[in-house]
Design a protein around this motif. Structure first.
Motif, PDB file in Angstrom:
ATOM      1  N   ARG A   1      -0.332  -7.414  -1.305  1.00  0.00           N
ATOM      2  CA  ARG A   1       0.620  -7.557  -2.403  1.00  0.00           C
ATOM      3  C   ARG A   1       0.668  -9.035  -2.778  1.00  0.00           C
ATOM      4  N   THR A   2       0.374  -9.374  -4.040  1.00  0.00           N
ATOM      5  CA  THR A   2       0.448 -10.766  -4.490  1.00  0.00           C
ATOM      6  C   THR A   2       1.696 -11.014  -5.329  1.00  0.00           C
ATOM      7  N   SER A   3       2.287  -9.937  -5.846  1.00  0.00           N
ATOM      8  CA  SER A   3       3.599  -9.975  -6.508  1.00  0.00           C
ATOM      9  C   SER A   3       4.064  -8.529  -6.580  1.00  0.00           C
TER      10      SER A   3
ATOM     11  N   THR B   1       3.974  -6.656  -9.032  1.00  0.00           N
ATOM     12  CA  THR B   1       3.130  -5.878  -9.943  1.00  0.00           C
ATOM     13  C   THR B   1       1.644  -6.214  -9.846  1.00  0.00           C
ATOM     14  N   THR B   2       1.256  -7.054  -8.862  1.00  0.00           N
ATOM     15  CA  THR B   2      -0.158  -7.423  -8.730  1.00  0.00           C
ATOM     16  C   THR B   2      -0.590  -7.325  -7.267  1.00  0.00           C
TER      17      THR B   2
END
Length: 166
Positions: free
Chosen positions: A110-112, A114-115
């Motif tokens: 998970r990078t954010s 939503t990304t």
């Protein structure tokens, strides 16, 4: 008594092929990981591939065959899920022959909200292929999986769009 040949047997060529594909995706990590571990669903986004689950429901111990190619040129790739951690969003798949052997490590980060980032690492052994062809084979496989991940992302984007606009 049978006489043994004094001519040494030539060892069969086996290429050790290693490649990594890392992609940042504009998609939530949970959705990407869920799609990634839907083994039968790989047929929707890996070109020219059909998947048959031989045993299991997708969890550790599941055995499946992904057959890629057409007609007599199709390559059956039998695999077993050896590790699956939905919390860490990682999986280790072992290729169990009869043609390919080795491991595939999959992870989604998970990078954010939503990304996400997907890492696909393969360390495989390909019998009948000399080692000097390992690099070009790895490059071709890397390109194939880059295309596959692009297709996976497109499928997930279409699903999200359909859910947002019923």
């Amino acid at each position: 008594m049978a006489r043994l040949s004094s001519t040494p047997r030539k060892a069969e060529a086996v290429a050790n092929v290693y490649f990594t594909v890392t992609r940042d995706l504009p998609l939530p990590a949970d959705a990407v990981f869920d799609e990634l571990i839907d083994w039968k669903g790989h047929a929707n986004w890996v070109p020219m591939t059909r998947v048959e689950v031989l045993s299991g429901e997708g969890e550790t111990g599941t055995v499946f065959v992904a057959t890629t190619g057409l007609g007599p040129l199709a390559l059956p790739d039998r695999m077993r899920v050896d590790e699956l951690d939905p919390v860490a969003m990682t999986a280790r798949i072992t290729k169990i022959g009869p043609v390919l052997s080795g491991v595939v490590d999959l992870s989604v980060t998970r990078t954010s909200a939503t990304t996400s980032r997907i890492d696909w690492v393969e360390d495989i052994h390909v019998p009948g292929v000399p080692q000097f062809l390992a690099r070009p084979l790895a490059a071709a496989a890397r390109k194939g999986f880059q295309t596959s991940i692009t297709r996976l992302a497109a499928i997930l984007r279409r699903r999200r769009s359909a859910a947002d606009h019923p």
